[in-house]
Write an enzyme that holds these catalytic residues in place. Structure first.
Site, PDB file in Angstrom:
ATOM      1  N   ASP A 275       0.864  -1.159   0.000  1.00  0.00           N
ATOM      2  CA  ASP A 275       0.000   0.000   0.000  1.00  0.00           C
ATOM      3  C   ASP A 275       0.916   1.229   0.000  1.00  0.00           C
ATOM      4  O   ASP A 275       2.096   1.153   0.357  1.00  0.00           O
ATOM      5  CB  ASP A 275      -0.932  -0.005   1.216  1.00  0.00           C
ATOM      6  CG  ASP A 275      -2.224   0.759   0.967  1.00  0.00           C
ATOM      7  OD1 ASP A 275      -2.245   1.603   0.052  1.00  0.00           O
ATOM      8  OD2 ASP A 275      -3.201   0.520   1.681  1.00  0.00           O
ATOM      9  N   GLU A 636     -17.046  10.551   4.723  1.00  0.00           N
ATOM     10  CA  GLU A 636     -16.616   9.197   5.092  1.00  0.00           C
ATOM     11  C   GLU A 636     -15.755   8.657   3.960  1.00  0.00           C
ATOM     12  O   GLU A 636     -16.094   8.785   2.790  1.00  0.00           O
ATOM     13  CB  GLU A 636     -17.812   8.268   5.360  1.00  0.00           C
ATOM     14  CG  GLU A 636     -18.693   7.964   4.165  1.00  0.00           C
ATOM     15  CD  GLU A 636     -19.628   6.785   4.406  1.00  0.00           C
ATOM     16  OE1 GLU A 636     -19.437   6.025   5.382  1.00  0.00           O
ATOM     17  OE2 GLU A 636     -20.552   6.617   3.600  1.00  0.00           O
TER      18      GLU A 636
END
Length: 888
Positions: A275, A636
């Protein structure tokens, strides 16, 4: 003499021919093996890597790899996204966000969607490559799907997943992978990536430093099954390791995860990438801080099996591999292994072969946003919408007068979710209902902000309020836009790594722009694909309404010579000099184009309006109130700089609607008019008051660019609701364990012991379905597969789709097991009055349990089987069939 001369000429000619033939043979023999398409790919890859210097090899282990001209290796950036459509690469068909696709419970449709996405991805890749554009988001290695388990409703990135159940996630993930990668025996259509491996689902704010401690049982029972299916059944080409630590080890340096499980148990043979920034977290004092030097982090990650370093603005830690090699921290053989894995993917994608031999290389750009893909997006949106409550109000009748109210009624953000492309034909809920009924039959009011000063009803500044002076001193619509070339300044501030763009010279193009809403596929300055440029728009702003206006922050805005960085008071009818400046300059650090990722739009909103009173005034003339509420991907999502009541850096701290929206709903309910709530969110919401007091509720998630059209068809019965929840909707989060506690006790439907608002698998229809004639064996030998059949009857007068769900319970297991567990599902279209037999086969591998050591054990004893519309404890008697089998 003459004969001798002729003989000599012939002899010389033959010699020349022989020499030419020999030269051709030598040339063929001299051609490197990696260019010989007759050889197998592994041989070709090894030959290519063997020709590289150590510096060249290491340079190929970053996400943005440079070219190696002497070997004809072009530059390539592995970073691309295709979560629910080709993302961040300009226009593309935008399908429902992943959580919405999960709500379809439809493996065939998931395959069709992923196939459409990879069609568009192939077309885009070749368009960019033909124009020598090799930025991030132009390649064929897609970092999708996200198959982490949505274990806690507070996680902001849960919208990217297929929900809380490992079985559903695995089944849908495999179909998505197959659609992305294609079905050719030799070449990949694109390369899918299963992420984030592993034990990764919040909190966002501390993911770079957190250590998640999990038992072997939870690891193999919940967190890993979807990854196993992605590798073993999906043959996924790549896996992304996670930011967090797992049981003390960084996920990208975990021998347990990467060596023992991924490459050992699962026999994964593709490549692993980190990542982005995860390797730097190894040595960052504010992150894991488990080593002191980048070279040690790089050597550790590669030794454990991480092949590619995504570095982002933190640059590439793998650049230190040279030093690690020099100091004996790593061997060149391990570097070779990583580079070979990476090039194997590129060879499989056909990047080193003649395009004519690669079956996907001729997909035209016309597939992007084609009518077929837009129709598929509408079908997906319709199936993703979940009807949670209906007291009989829905479907609505044609002549009913409606008011469309709410902060998400005309908010494009909630169509798209995150990791999205630019929609081809976005239809908001308001627009869809207006198109269905006629604009004159629909009234509208936003009603409230989404929360605090986050609004969903911003308006584009356009020719209604923007003007420029004409030669006679009058005003004409639009601003004067002057387009300039851009030159780069050197980096002077090494705390902010960026190459600032500077306007250079006189404008190359001057034109009138009617609205500040653009997507620039090409530079207006030189017509180059994704080229740099700058724009200065100038003219006059004449507001139609007085108020306190807030501008979006997409550009530098000045009014009457004053830079605007907060709300400003403006008067209706008054003329203001406005200047808007924007530099579109590519980011060399991140290898991104400034104009391909998102549309440039300048919006404003009048904060002085009494939104609630306007909504009540709008409601007066309506028979039914359609309230488009919920939250948005602006508050969000992934590691966001948002700290608001109920929201914490992308995650949630509670799961209620924002207070301002609850006030709106209560005020509208007090009018006595029927109210339909359409809730937009990527996560579960505690809609307790709404469930008790409103007439109907639809959960929309983030349902793609066809949202408005699909929603209107659902509300008026042109389409029949068939979506099912892929997550549990809880009443609250009281009593939940801490967010960073990864034990599965009391989490998700499989382990939760309390009352819920709407259970996993739940969803209503306008049709009624009965289940009968369950057929299953009385006994079954352990190790055999199980086939179950049941008759499903549509007892209503309306055709509809039923999602049949099969759950198992293992009461005789010697260890804790799930309350119930989904092990099969099927979507069936039934005409009015029709009965069909649905058959579901469960592989023997699913008739097992996980022991406390994480080992899969064959189950023996009573096996409780439930087949019906949902979980057995929530389904009506006529909507479920139950039986017991003895496994022996």
């Amino acid at each position: 003499m003459k004969k001798t001369v002729i003989s000599l000429v012939v002899a010389l000619s033959l010699t020349a021919c022989a020499g030419s033939s020999s030269q051709q043979t030598n040339t063929q023999e001299a051609a490197p093996a990696y260019k010989n398409t007759e050889l197998d790919m592994q041989t070709r890859v090894k030959d290519l890597v063997s020709r590289m210097t150590i510096n060249e090899k290491i340079s190929q282990m970053y996400n943005d790899t440079p070219a190696i001209p002497r070997l004809d290796v072009p530059a390539y950036d592995y970073w691309n996204e295709a979560l629910h459509g080709v993302a961040r690469a300009g226009n593309a068909t935008v399908f429902p966000q992943a959580i919405g696709m999960a709500a379809m419970w439809d493996k065939d449709l998931m395959l069709d969607i992923a196939t459409a996405i990879s069609d568009e991805g192939r077309a885009k890749h070749h368009f960019f490559a033909d124009n020598d554009v090799r930025y991030r988001y132009t390649g064929l290695t897609y970092w999708s799907p996200n198959i982490n388990i949505f274990r806690d409703p507070r996680w902001g990135r849960g919208q990217e997943t297929y929900g809380e159940d490992p079985f559903l996630t695995g089944e849908l993930g495999v179909q998505f992978i197959h659609g992305l990668q294609g079905d050719d025996a030799k070449y990949l259509k694109s390369a899918a990536t299963a992420k984030h491996f592993a034990v990764h689902n919040g909190p966002e704010i501390s993911r770079h430093s957190d250590n998640y401690v999990v038992s072997d049982k939870d690891l193999y029972e919940t967190y890993l099954p979807a990854f196993e299916k992605a590798v073993v059944d999906g043959d996924v080409e790549a896996v992304m390791c996670a930011y967090n630590r797992v049981n003390g080890m960084p996920a990208c340096g975990s021998d347990m995860l990467l060596k023992e499980i991924l490459r050992g148990k699962y026999q994964f043979d593709g490549h692993v990438m980190s990542d982005c920034g995860a390797i730097a977290d190894f040595y960052d004092p504010d992150a894991h801080n488990v080593v002191k030097a980048p070279a040690a982090a790089a050597a550790w990650a590669v030794t454990s099996g991480t092949d590619l370093n995504c570095g982002t603005g933190r640059l590439s830690t793998f650049a230190s591999l040279n030093f690690a090699l020099e100091k004996g921290l790593i061997s060149e053989e391990l570097i070779d292994q990583a580079v070979e894995r990476l090039f194997m993917t590129r060879f499989k994608l056909g990047m080193f072969d003649d395009a004519a031999a690669v079956p996907y290389s001729d997909i035209p750009m016309s597939v992007v946003g084609s009518e077929q893909h837009l129709a598929l997006a509408q079908k997906a949106s319709e199936q993703a919408l979940v009807l949670l409550k209906n007291d009989g109000l829905l479907p609505l009748k044609k002549g009913v007068k409606v008011a469309v109210i709410g902060p998400n009624a005309n908010n494009v953000d909630v169509l798209l979710g995150n990791y999205n492309g630019l929609p081809i034909k976005a239809v908001t809920p308001l627009e869809g209902i207006q198109q269905y009924l006629g604009k004159e039959n629909v009234t509208y009011a936003p009603g409230s902000p989404i929360i605090e000063d986050i609004y969903g009803h911003g308006q584009v500044l356009d020719e209604k309020v923007l003007f420029h002076k004409t030669g006679d001193g009058g005003l004409a619509p639009g601003l004067v836009g002057k387009y300039y070339a851009v030159e780069r300044s050197p980096v002077t501030d090494f705390t902010r790594l960026s190459f600032e763009g500077i306007i250079n010279g006189d404008p190359k193009v001057t034109r009138i722009d009617k609205a500040l809403d653009f997507y620039f596929e090409k530079s207006p300055v030189d017509d180059s694909v994704l080229g740099d440029f700058a724009v200065v728009w100038q003219g006059t702003l004449v507001p139609e309404t007085s108020g306190q206006y807030r501008f979006s922050d997409d550009a530098d805005v000045s009014i009457d010579g004053k830079t605007i960085d907060s709300a400003v008071q403006l008067e209706a009818g008054k003329s203001y000099a406005i200047k808007v400046s924007k530099i579109f300059a590519d980011d060399r650090i991140s290898n991104t184009s400034s104009i391909m990722r998102q549309q440039f739009t300048l919006q404003w909103v009048n904060e002085s309006e009494n939104l609630l009173q306007n909504a009540l005034d709008t409601a007066r003339s309506a028979d039914v109130l359609l309230v488009m509420a919920g939250i948005s991907p602006r508050i969000e999502g992934e590691e966001m700089p948002v700290k608001l009541d109920g929201f914490n850096y992308g995650d949630r701290t509670d799961i209620d609607l924002p207070e301002v929206q609850k006030e709106l709903l209560k005020a509208l309910h007090s009018t006595g008019k029927p109210v339909v709530l359409v809730n937009f969110s990527g996560s579960a919401m505690a809609l307790n008051w709404s469930d008790k007091n409103l007439n109907a509720i639809v959960q929309a998630f983030y349902p793609g660019e066809a949202t408005g059209t699909a929603l209107a068809r659902i509300l008026w019965g042109e389409a029949n609701p068939s979506g099912r929840l892929p997550v549990t909707f809880y009443k609250n989060i009281e009593g939940f364990a801490d967010f960073d506690d990864y034990a599965m006790e009391n989490r998700t439907y499989r382990y939760f012991g309390g009352d819920v608002l709407y259970p996993f698998g739940y969803g209503l229809s306008y049709s009624d379905f009965n289940y009968s004639s369950l057929a299953l064996p009385k006994t079954l030998t352990s190790g055999d597969e199980l086939t179950v059949s049941v008759d499903v009857t549509n007892t209503s007068g309306r055709a509809g789709d039923e999602v049949t769900q099969l759950y198992l319970r293992m009461p005789d297991a010697p260890v804790r097991v799930p309350n119930v567990a989904l092990k099969g599902f099927s979507r069936t279209t039934l005409q009015a009055g029709e009965t069909r037999t649905v058959s579901i086969t469960i592989p023997a591998d699913e008739l097992t349990y996980i022991d406390n050591s994480g080992e899969k054990q064959p189950y023996k004893g009573r096996l409780e089987v439930s087949v019906g519309e949902g979980q057995p404890q929530y389904a009506d008697t006529q909507s479920v069939q139950k039986g017991v089998i003895t496994l022996q």
